[in-house]
Scaffold this active site. Structure first.
Site, PDB file in Angstrom:
ATOM      1  CB  SER A   2      -0.974  -0.004   1.177  1.00 23.82           C
ATOM      2  OG  SER A   2      -0.268   0.037   2.395  1.00 23.82           O
ATOM      3  CD  GLN A  50      -3.717  -7.821 -25.400  1.00 25.12           C
ATOM      4  OE1 GLN A  50      -2.580  -7.411 -25.603  1.00 25.12           O
ATOM      5  NE2 GLN A  50      -4.079  -9.053 -25.709  1.00 25.12           N
ATOM      6  NE  ARG A 106     -10.687  -3.579 -13.486  1.00 27.77           N
ATOM      7  CZ  ARG A 106     -11.231  -4.605 -12.866  1.00 27.77           C
ATOM      8  NH1 ARG A 106     -12.535  -4.637 -12.669  1.00 27.77           N
ATOM      9  NH2 ARG A 106     -10.486  -5.600 -12.433  1.00 27.77           N
ATOM     10  CD  GLN A 159      -6.458   4.482 -27.039  1.00 29.33           C
ATOM     11  OE1 GLN A 159      -7.280   4.173 -26.193  1.00 29.33           O
ATOM     12  NE2 GLN A 159      -5.939   3.588 -27.858  1.00 29.33           N
ATOM     13  CB  SER A 213      -9.849  11.168 -30.148  1.00 25.60           C
ATOM     14  OG  SER A 213     -11.144  11.070 -30.683  1.00 25.60           O
ATOM     15  CD  GLN A 214      -9.592   4.558 -34.078  1.00 25.67           C
ATOM     16  OE1 GLN A 214     -10.638   3.998 -33.749  1.00 25.67           O
ATOM     17  NE2 GLN A 214      -8.618   3.911 -34.677  1.00 25.67           N
ATOM     18  NE  ARG A 241     -15.173   6.156 -33.333  1.00 27.61           N
ATOM     19  CZ  ARG A 241     -14.992   6.347 -32.049  1.00 27.61           C
ATOM     20  NH1 ARG A 241     -13.786   6.312 -31.538  1.00 27.61           N
ATOM     21  NH2 ARG A 241     -16.000   6.602 -31.255  1.00 27.61           N
ATOM     22  NE  ARG A 272      -1.517  -2.909  -3.217  1.00 19.81           N
ATOM     23  CZ  ARG A 272      -2.293  -2.929  -2.155  1.00 19.81           C
ATOM     24  NH1 ARG A 272      -2.897  -1.844  -1.746  1.00 19.81           N
ATOM     25  NH2 ARG A 272      -2.460  -4.048  -1.475  1.00 19.81           N
ATOM     26  NE  ARG A 328      -2.264  -7.256 -19.533  1.00 18.23           N
ATOM     27  CZ  ARG A 328      -3.283  -7.756 -20.202  1.00 18.23           C
ATOM     28  NH1 ARG A 328      -3.078  -8.676 -21.134  1.00 18.23           N
ATOM     29  NH2 ARG A 328      -4.509  -7.385 -19.931  1.00 18.23           N
TER      30      ARG A 328
HETATM   31  C1  LIG Z   1      -2.553 -13.799 -20.347  1.00 22.11           C
HETATM   32  C2  LIG Z   1      -3.800 -12.988 -20.154  1.00 22.11           C
HETATM   33  C3  LIG Z   1      -4.978 -13.427 -20.741  1.00 22.11           C
HETATM   34  C4  LIG Z   1      -6.158 -12.690 -20.554  1.00 22.11           C
HETATM   35  N1  LIG Z   1      -7.299 -13.118 -21.160  1.00 22.11           N
HETATM   36  C5  LIG Z   1      -8.448 -12.437 -20.989  1.00 22.11           C
HETATM   37  C6  LIG Z   1      -9.664 -12.857 -21.605  1.00 22.11           C
HETATM   38  O1  LIG Z   1      -9.703 -13.852 -22.299  1.00 22.11           O
HETATM   39  N2  LIG Z   1     -10.780 -12.104 -21.409  1.00 22.11           N
HETATM   40  C7  LIG Z   1     -10.776 -10.989 -20.616  1.00 22.11           C
HETATM   41  O2  LIG Z   1     -11.839 -10.362 -20.452  1.00 22.11           O
HETATM   42  N3  LIG Z   1      -9.640 -10.570 -20.033  1.00 22.11           N
HETATM   43  C8  LIG Z   1      -8.487 -11.249 -20.205  1.00 22.11           C
HETATM   44  N4  LIG Z   1      -7.337 -10.802 -19.612  1.00 22.11           N
HETATM   45  C9  LIG Z   1      -7.368  -9.543 -18.864  1.00 22.11           C
HETATM   46  C10 LIG Z   1      -7.387  -9.797 -17.344  1.00 22.11           C
HETATM   47  O3  LIG Z   1      -8.495 -10.587 -16.974  1.00 22.11           O
HETATM   48  C11 LIG Z   1      -7.466  -8.469 -16.569  1.00 22.11           C
HETATM   49  O4  LIG Z   1      -8.655  -7.778 -16.931  1.00 22.11           O
HETATM   50  C12 LIG Z   1      -6.303  -7.559 -16.869  1.00 22.11           C
HETATM   51  O5  LIG Z   1      -5.100  -8.262 -16.840  1.00 22.11           O
HETATM   52  C13 LIG Z   1      -6.298  -6.431 -15.842  1.00 22.11           C
HETATM   53  O6  LIG Z   1      -5.870  -6.958 -14.611  1.00 22.11           O
HETATM   54  P1  LIG Z   1      -6.446  -6.460 -13.227  1.00 22.11           P
HETATM   55  O7  LIG Z   1      -7.920  -6.541 -13.173  1.00 22.11           O
HETATM   56  O8  LIG Z   1      -5.692  -7.234 -12.179  1.00 22.11           O
HETATM   57  O9  LIG Z   1      -5.938  -4.947 -13.199  1.00 22.11           O
HETATM   58  P2  LIG Z   1      -6.663  -3.665 -12.604  1.00 22.11           P
HETATM   59  O10 LIG Z   1      -7.935  -3.410 -13.294  1.00 22.11           O
HETATM   60  O11 LIG Z   1      -5.621  -2.574 -12.657  1.00 22.11           O
HETATM   61  O12 LIG Z   1      -6.986  -4.045 -11.135  1.00 22.11           O
HETATM   62  C14 LIG Z   1      -5.933  -4.213 -10.184  1.00 22.11           C
HETATM   63  C15 LIG Z   1      -6.459  -5.020  -9.015  1.00 22.11           C
HETATM   64  O13 LIG Z   1      -7.439  -4.245  -8.340  1.00 22.11           O
HETATM   65  C16 LIG Z   1      -8.478  -5.090  -7.872  1.00 22.11           C
HETATM   66  N5  LIG Z   1      -9.721  -4.670  -8.536  1.00 22.11           N
HETATM   67  C17 LIG Z   1      -9.868  -3.787  -9.552  1.00 22.11           C
HETATM   68  N6  LIG Z   1     -11.148  -3.627  -9.861  1.00 22.11           N
HETATM   69  C18 LIG Z   1     -11.849  -4.441  -9.045  1.00 22.11           C
HETATM   70  C19 LIG Z   1     -13.222  -4.743  -8.897  1.00 22.11           C
HETATM   71  N7  LIG Z   1     -14.165  -4.198  -9.662  1.00 22.11           N
HETATM   72  N8  LIG Z   1     -13.577  -5.620  -7.950  1.00 22.11           N
HETATM   73  C20 LIG Z   1     -12.654  -6.209  -7.159  1.00 22.11           C
HETATM   74  N9  LIG Z   1     -11.330  -6.001  -7.250  1.00 22.11           N
HETATM   75  C21 LIG Z   1     -10.930  -5.109  -8.193  1.00 22.11           C
HETATM   76  C22 LIG Z   1      -8.077  -6.510  -8.252  1.00 22.11           C
HETATM   77  O14 LIG Z   1      -7.377  -7.068  -7.176  1.00 22.11           O
HETATM   78  C23 LIG Z   1      -7.146  -6.322  -9.413  1.00 22.11           C
HETATM   79  O15 LIG Z   1      -6.214  -7.378  -9.593  1.00 22.11           O
HETATM   80  C24 LIG Z   1      -6.150 -11.507 -19.781  1.00 22.11           C
HETATM   81  C25 LIG Z   1      -4.953 -11.087 -19.187  1.00 22.11           C
HETATM   82  C26 LIG Z   1      -3.782 -11.804 -19.383  1.00 22.11           C
HETATM   83  C27 LIG Z   1      -2.504 -11.315 -18.740  1.00 22.11           C
END
Ligand SMILES: Cc1cc2nc3c(=O)[nH]c(=O)nc-3n(C[C@H](O)[C@H](O)[C@H](O)COP(=O)(O)OP(=O)(O)OC[C@H]3O[C@@H](n4cnc5c(N)ncnc54)[C@H](O)[C@@H]3O)c2cc1C
Length: 258
Positions: A55, A76, A81, A87, A89-90, A165, A183, A192
């Site tokens: 934290s 990706q 989030r 980004q 814009s298109q 677009r 973090r 990634r």
């Molecule tokens: C190899 C690979 C394959 C993937 N394949 C797919 C796929 O097929 N389909 C697909 O949709 N996505 C896919 N993803 C995307 C993946 O599921 C995640 O959406 C993406 O990696 C973002 O990660 P994150 O949610 O941990 O990150 P962030 O959104 O930055 O979140 C960071 C952390 O905050 C917490 N958090 C954030 N928001 C919430 C919430 N609403 N509730 C609870 N906890 C939360 C979680 O602990 C999370 O790990 C893939 C990712 C990888 C690396």
């Protein structure tokens, strides 16, 4: 692809050490930074990173500019989030003659490359045609509403971009500015920098980590894919099976050999 560290919180390592010291000492704010020598900061950070006290890492952010990546890759990226994004814009930027990314696997097979280039050329032509048709339609509508032709055409062409677009491919080049706190970066790198991530976002992540290591080596000393950051692979049967190779790659990055 161009990944550039644009900015980061100043005195990043000292700030994290200061925040963490507050948790473990009775010092007041004014004296908190007293005695925080380089050596103390370094050993403190190594301890925080190794015990996973994450934290305190949220107080420091890094901002990157990324260009020359596909919209597939940026999609990706923005799935992460806990970050801020801006980004290209298109809607506001016309994509006539758009740049595009070619996956290396397609690039190396002449037949695949020819097919790829043919479709991109077709889309480029259709995009321009659609944008022109829509611009004429909207211009006529605006003029009918009493707008002068110059203003009508300028407004209409932006509106035309919005719908034209829809036929643009995932290959379309984009530019994005991303800010993540440390973090969130750790989480981003765990996902990634992993061999299971796609080649393009993996290249972005690896380059971001390399640049983070240059400016804040103690913060990022354990960062990388899960096998590096946590010592084990979470992918089960889908593991790349190359843990030692991956560990060596990131150890070399840390030593500045990559
Ligand atoms: C190899 C690979 C394959 C993937 N394949 C797919 C796929 O097929 N389909 C697909 O949709 N996505 C896919 N993803 C995307 C993946 O599921 C995640 O959406 C993406 O990696 C973002 O990660 P994150 O949610 O941990 O990150 P962030 O959104 O930055 O979140 C960071 C952390 O905050 C917490 N958090 C954030 N928001 C919430 C919430 N609403 N509730 C609870 N906890 C939360 C979680 O602990 C999370 O790990 C893939 C990712 C990888 C690396």
């Amino acid at each position: 692809m161009n990944v550039k560290l644009l900015s980061h919180t100043p005195d990043a390592e000292k700030l994290i050490a200061t925040a963490a010291k507050l948790c473990y000492s009775s010092s007041d704010i004014e004296s908190l930074r007293d005695g925080l020598t380089e050596e103390k900061i370094e050993s403190f950070l190594d301890m925080l990173v190794s015990i996973g006290h994450e934290s305190v890492m949220e107080h420091v952010s890094f901002t990157f500019g990324v260009e020359g990546i596909s919209r597939a890759c940026s999609h990706q990226l923005v799935r992460h989030r806990i970050a801020s994004y801006s980004q290209k814009s298109q809607r506001y930027v016309n994509e006539n003659g758009f740049e595009f990314i070619t996956p290396p696997a397609i690039e190396e097979i002449p037949e695949a490359k020819a097919e790829y280039d043919r479709v991109i050329a077709e889309i480029t032509e259709s995009y321009e045609k659609l944008a022109n048709i829509l611009t004429e339609k909207h211009t006529a509508e605006f003029i009918a509403q009493g707008m002068d032709e110059k203003t009508a055409r300028s407004k209409a062409s932006k509106m035309a971009n919005e719908d034209a677009r829809f036929i643009l491919p995932n290959a379309c080049e984009t530019k994005i500015v991303v800010t993540m706190n440390v973090r969130s970066l750790f989480n981003f790198f765990r996902h990634r920098c992993c061999n299971r991530a796609q080649w393009e976002i993996r290249a972005v992540a690896n380059e971001m980590l390399r640049q983070c290591m240059e400016v804040a080596p103690h913060i990022f000393s354990h960062a990388g894919p899960s096998c590096v950051a946590e010592g084990k692979c979470p992918e089960g049967k889908m593991t790349c099976g190359k843990i030692n190779e991956v560990k060596e790659y990131f150890a070399a990055m840390k030593r500045n050999d990559k």
